[in-house]
Design an enzyme around this catalytic site. Structure first.
Site, short mmCIF file in Angstrom:
data_model
loop_
_atom_site.label_atom_id
_atom_site.label_comp_id
_atom_site.label_asym_id
_atom_site.label_seq_id
_atom_site.Cartn_x
_atom_site.Cartn_y
_atom_site.Cartn_z
CG HIS A 136 -1.59 1.27 1.40
ND1 HIS A 136 -3.28 1.15 1.31
CD2 HIS A 136 -1.36 2.48 1.98
CE1 HIS A 136 -3.73 2.23 1.62
NE2 HIS A 136 -2.49 3.17 2.00
CD GLU A 137 1.82 3.62 3.67
OE1 GLU A 137 2.17 4.74 3.26
OE2 GLU A 137 0.69 3.42 4.08
CG HIS A 196 0.22 6.17 -0.62
ND1 HIS A 196 -0.81 6.74 -1.31
CD2 HIS A 196 -0.24 5.43 0.71
CE1 HIS A 196 -1.65 6.54 -0.48
NE2 HIS A 196 -1.57 5.91 0.65
CD GLU A 232 -4.87 5.88 2.58
OE1 GLU A 232 -4.92 4.88 3.33
OE2 GLU A 232 -3.77 6.29 2.13
#
Length: 368
Positions: free
Chosen positions: A146-147, A150, A197
């Site tokens: 997930h990060e 980003h 997100e």
């Protein structure tokens, strides 16, 4: 085509282990997993009056080196010697999403489970001890993915500015825009970040390639480590109930409740991710058919707008939320809308009674 990867080990015959084979995506563009609402919100943010001024001012003002030194001095940097398992996950995630430069990652002492990707020049990933202690190996893998998502999408710059404006707003009072303009930018940044997100959740699934682990991680963020007392299907049912429940008053309250938040509600994130995992778009990526970074420069802004507009139109049309139902009816020219609004604040229903004036017989009982 995507490539498979594995360290060649098996673990008690279970598929749900770090050593199992995963597909990687050479040259994948962030466009492959970005949620249309994420791109739309970012475009809207960039068009907001005064945003360019604030962006340029803060880019010179924010202490990037100080930020890095802070984490270096007061957190634990992930490496082969420290939190080696997280370091393996980080390198693995960057390998799968083909992110050439592995961002530095830090573990920060904080009992609140959280993770973030920040930085102006280069992204830095920070995870809290609360998160490390809450999640198992595969759940944590999805979070690291997930990060990294980003980072690949370039979200860290806007996230850093959001953090700075919300926590240190007094220091930017000198910017010649006024507090209202600053708050407008903060609100727009929050709206964008909530949508971003959803994109990063998708990136986490592409890295972990285990929907159940992603679902479990989101459930734990909502309800703690008592996994044996929770159920994925019941959790997803909450999202459906949240969207469809109540009347127009509840629709307004939902909007007010989400405005100060940086993240979407956890049940909503889980439902969105599950829906995407079952889509043709996800399957095409897993089959190796996805947009490449080498094609990003040729991407049409018009096509992106059209895709985002189409997404919002479909979302409004299919939504079970009472307010969205009303919007659909307004667009469709339904009769006696004033009466429906009045009834809405006392128990709005999407389908009017059969004897409602101004409603054709052919329209009765239809669901927008």
């Amino acid at each position: 085509m995507g490539e498979n990867m594995s360290d060649g080990h098996e673990h008690n015959g279970h598929e749900n282990v770090p050593s199992r084979q995963r597909r990687r995506f050479p040259g994948i563009s962030s466009r492959a997993y970005e949620h249309p609402a994420d791109r739309s919100a970012l475009v809207a943010l960039r068009k907001l009056s005064g945003f360019d001024t604030v962006f340029k001012a803060l880019s010179g003002l924010l202490p990037e080196r100080s930020l890095r030194l802070l984490f270096l001095s007061d957190s634990v940097r992930v490496s082969d010697q420290q939190f080696a398992n997280l370091n393996d996950m980080l390198r693995d995630a960057c390998y799968i999403l083909d992110l050439e430069k592995v961002p530095p990652m830090y573990v920060n002492q904080d009992p609140v489970p959280n993770a973030m990707c920040i930085g102006l020049d280069e992204p830095i990933i920070v995870v809290t001890t609360g998160l490390v202690e809450l999640l198992d190996e595969e759940e944590m893998r999805a979070v690291v993915g997930h990060e990294v998502g980003h980072a690949l999408s370039g979200h860290s710059v806007y996230r850093t500015i959001l953090l700075f404006l919300t926590s240190l707003a007094v220091r930017v009072a000198w910017i010649p825009l006024g507090n209202l303009a600053i708050m407008a930018i903060v609100t727009a940044l929050r709206e964008w970040f909530r949508k971003s997100e959803l994109s990063a959740d998708r990136a986490g699934l592409l890295v972990g390639q285990d929907l159940q682990s992603s679902m479990r991680g989101l459930m734990k963020l909502a309800g703690g480590h008592h996994l044996h007392q929770m159920n994925v299907d019941a959790f997803l049912k909450q999202a459906e109930e949240y969207e469809a429940g109540g009347d127009l008053r509840d629709s307004v309250l939902k909007i007010l409740n989400v405005l100060p938040r940086s993240h979407p509600f956890t049940t909503v994130r889980a439902a969105e991710l599950k829906k995407w995992s079952e889509s043709r778009d996800f399957q095409r990526i897993m089959d190796g058919h996805y947009p490449r970074r080498s094609e990003d420069k040729d991407t049409s802004v018009t096509d992106s707008f059209r895709e985002s507009a189409s997404h919002y139109a479909n979302h409004v049309k299919s939504s079970k939320d009472p307010l969205m139902k009303l919007v659909t009816d307004i667009a469709g020219g339904a009769g006696d809308l004033g009466g429906r609004v009045r009834r809405g604040f006392g128990g709005f229903t999407s389908t009017p009674p059969n004897d409602e004036p101004g409603r054709d017989a052919d329209d009765r009982g239809t669901d927008s």
